[in-house]
Write a protein that holds these residues in place. Structure first.
Motif, short mmCIF file in Angstrom:
data_model
loop_
_atom_site.label_atom_id
_atom_site.label_comp_id
_atom_site.label_asym_id
_atom_site.label_seq_id
_atom_site.Cartn_x
_atom_site.Cartn_y
_atom_site.Cartn_z
N ASN A 152 0.87 -1.09 0.06
CA ASN A 152 0.10 -0.20 -0.09
C ASN A 152 0.66 1.23 0.03
OD1 ASN A 152 -2.66 -0.82 -0.07
ND2 ASN A 152 -2.67 -1.57 2.03
N PRO A 153 0.68 2.23 -0.95
CA PRO A 153 -0.46 2.06 -1.95
C PRO A 153 -0.22 1.15 -2.91
CG PRO A 153 0.98 3.88 -2.23
CD PRO A 153 1.64 3.47 -1.20
N ILE A 154 -1.14 0.69 -3.83
CA ILE A 154 -1.07 -0.29 -4.78
C ILE A 154 -0.45 0.03 -6.21
CG2 ILE A 154 -2.76 -1.74 -3.78
CD1 ILE A 154 -4.87 -0.59 -5.72
N PHE A 155 -0.36 1.48 -6.26
CA PHE A 155 0.24 2.08 -7.41
C PHE A 155 0.47 3.46 -7.13
CE2 PHE A 155 -4.28 1.93 -8.54
CZ PHE A 155 -4.73 3.09 -8.46
N PRO A 156 1.63 3.88 -7.62
CA PRO A 156 2.04 5.10 -7.22
C PRO A 156 1.43 6.34 -7.80
CG PRO A 156 3.42 4.47 -9.37
CD PRO A 156 2.50 3.37 -8.83
N GLY A 157 1.60 7.52 -7.29
CA GLY A 157 0.56 8.63 -7.58
C GLY A 157 -0.34 9.15 -6.40
N TRP A 158 -0.70 10.30 -6.70
CA TRP A 158 -1.75 10.82 -5.79
C TRP A 158 -3.10 10.66 -6.55
CZ3 TRP A 158 0.33 10.92 -1.68
CH2 TRP A 158 1.54 11.60 -1.23
N TYR A 159 -3.94 9.71 -6.00
CA TYR A 159 -5.10 9.17 -6.50
C TYR A 159 -6.37 8.91 -5.35
CZ TYR A 159 -3.02 8.54 -11.15
OH TYR A 159 -2.17 8.66 -12.22
N ALA A 160 -7.47 9.26 -5.42
CA ALA A 160 -8.50 9.02 -4.53
C ALA A 160 -9.81 8.59 -5.32
CB ALA A 160 -8.67 10.53 -3.98
N ASP A 161 -10.66 8.17 -4.26
CA ASP A 161 -12.15 7.93 -4.45
C ASP A 161 -12.25 6.64 -5.49
OD1 ASP A 161 -12.51 10.38 -3.17
OD2 ASP A 161 -12.82 11.42 -5.34
N PRO A 162 -11.29 5.75 -5.12
CA PRO A 162 -11.08 4.69 -6.04
C PRO A 162 -12.43 3.65 -6.33
CG PRO A 162 -10.09 4.13 -4.19
CD PRO A 162 -10.47 5.17 -3.96
N GLU A 163 -12.84 3.36 -7.50
CA GLU A 163 -13.85 2.47 -7.75
C GLU A 163 -13.19 1.00 -8.08
OE1 GLU A 163 -17.72 1.04 -9.60
OE2 GLU A 163 -16.94 2.00 -7.74
N GLY A 164 -13.29 0.05 -7.46
CA GLY A 164 -12.74 -1.21 -8.04
C GLY A 164 -13.81 -2.14 -8.49
N VAL A 165 -13.32 -2.97 -9.48
CA VAL A 165 -14.18 -3.60 -10.45
C VAL A 165 -13.32 -4.88 -11.12
CG1 VAL A 165 -14.13 -2.41 -12.45
CG2 VAL A 165 -15.99 -3.68 -11.89
N VAL A 166 -14.10 -6.04 -11.31
CA VAL A 166 -13.56 -6.87 -12.21
C VAL A 166 -14.10 -7.24 -13.52
CG1 VAL A 166 -13.04 -9.54 -12.35
CG2 VAL A 166 -12.69 -8.47 -9.91
N PHE A 167 -13.35 -6.95 -14.57
CA PHE A 167 -13.43 -7.16 -16.05
C PHE A 167 -12.64 -8.27 -16.29
CE2 PHE A 167 -14.77 -2.42 -15.68
CZ PHE A 167 -15.95 -2.84 -15.50
N ASN A 168 -13.12 -9.33 -17.15
CA ASN A 168 -12.50 -10.29 -18.03
C ASN A 168 -11.33 -11.00 -17.04
OD1 ASN A 168 -14.20 -9.71 -20.32
ND2 ASN A 168 -12.78 -7.89 -20.55
#
Length: 327
Positions: free
Chosen positions: A30-46
């Motif tokens: 954590n974090p799972i990827f670098p950079g300043w990012y917020a309000d994440p929508e997690g989902v699964v596609f394919n």
């Protein structure tokens, strides 16, 4: 020549070490990827994990979305500028909190834009569409889907929930008010409720923003963020109801800041792997070293329940979750 050979050997050695370290990673971190990012929508596609976050920056710089995909929660690929203001002419700034669904081989991205403060301003909740998860996304309507205040709810922080009967609902709202509305099948508008109203308020105690909903064992779990997004008290609470429209009585907080790990833990989403009955919560938080409001990073933890179906408090970690490929 000797110097060149030595430099080449050192470079190869460095590459091999880096590759080995990457290969041996067992947790997301954590974090799972670098950079300043917020309000994440997690989902699964394919059989791929996808995260669609807000680019965390001053409002005038929030004119695009990036997305991230992963086969195992450890190795992430960045998909830059999947949507920006060139594809949504009425959106000028403050593009926030994407929510996404796949329907009929198309991907629909719901978003807030312009941070409107009154019905006299242009902005609100929009919809964009693409043929691939990574876009590019183009405006579906040419105008906001929700462009005014209803029941005092600011039209931001949208979440799209699909019920067991396949009906889609838009759940949204800032300024301490939350609405629910039934979406048309093509996402171009709404279907009124039996009482003739389009927007029903479902605001629970202490609600501020960031709604999220999922269905488990026939019950509707409604989650939201409390506190101030720039402050240390940002957190996530929840309630359980018998229908998407509630009523919802607040049970308590399940995600809070940890003085040893991070502040401002909130505005989340949930991923459920049904075949394996695994649950994840994806959220943002502010490192202890940061005080700026937009210094937010995207993190992940496992979500667990007790024997009565109550959500257990989530422990913030630096390790994140174990690597996991979708079956």
């Amino acid at each position: 020549m000797k110097k060149l050979i030595l430099c080449f050997a050192a470079a190869c050695s460095t590459w091999m070490v880096s590759a080995q370290v990457k290969t041996n990673v067992k947790h997301s971190g954590n974090p799972i990827f670098p950079g300043w990012y917020a309000d994440p929508e997690g989902v699964v596609f394919n059989k791929q994990y996808w995260v669609y976050p807000t680019f965390s920056a001053p409002y005038e710089q929030q004119v695009f979305f990036d997305a991230f995909s992963s086969p195992d929660l450890v190795h992430w690929t960045k998909h830059p500028h999947i949507m920006d203001t060139t594809g949504v002419k009425w959106a000028k700034k403050a593009i926030w909190a994407p929510a996404i669904v796949e329907k009929d081989r198309k991907y629909y991205l719901f978003f807030g834009a312009n941070d409107i403060q009154s019905d006299q301003e242009t902005g609100g909740i929009g919809v964009a569409v693409a043929s691939k998860p990574e876009g590019p996304y183009k405006d579906l309507l040419g105008k906001p889907l929700v462009g005014k205040f209803y029941n005092k709810a600011q039209p931001i922080d949208q979440y799209v929930f699909q019920d067991a009967d396949k009906q889609y609902y838009l759940i949204y709202g800032g300024w301490r008010h939350c609405n629910i509305a039934k979406l048309k099948g093509d996402f171009t508008g709404f279907i009124p409720f039996p009482d003739g109203q389009t927007f029903h308020e479902i605001t629970p105690d202490h609600y501020v923003e960031g709604p999220c909903m999922f269905l488990k064992d026939g019950k509707y779990y409604f989650m939201w963020s409390e506190g101030g997004w720039t402050g240390p008290d940002y957190s996530v609470a929840y309630a359980i109801g018998d229908s998407p429209a509630g009523p919802f009585k607040r049970i308590g907080k399940i995600l809070q800041p940890d003085p040893a790990i991070a502040n401002g833990a909130g505005h989340h989403s949930v991923i459920h792997l049904a075949k394996e009955n695994k649950w994840y919560i994806i959220y943002h938080r502010r490192p202890l070293t940061e005080t700026a409001g937009n210094s937010r990073e995207t993190c992940i933890e496992e979500l667990h329940f007790d024997e009565n179906g109550r959500i257990l408090p989530v422990k913030l970690t630096k390790e994140g979750v174990p690597a996991h490929r979708i079956q």
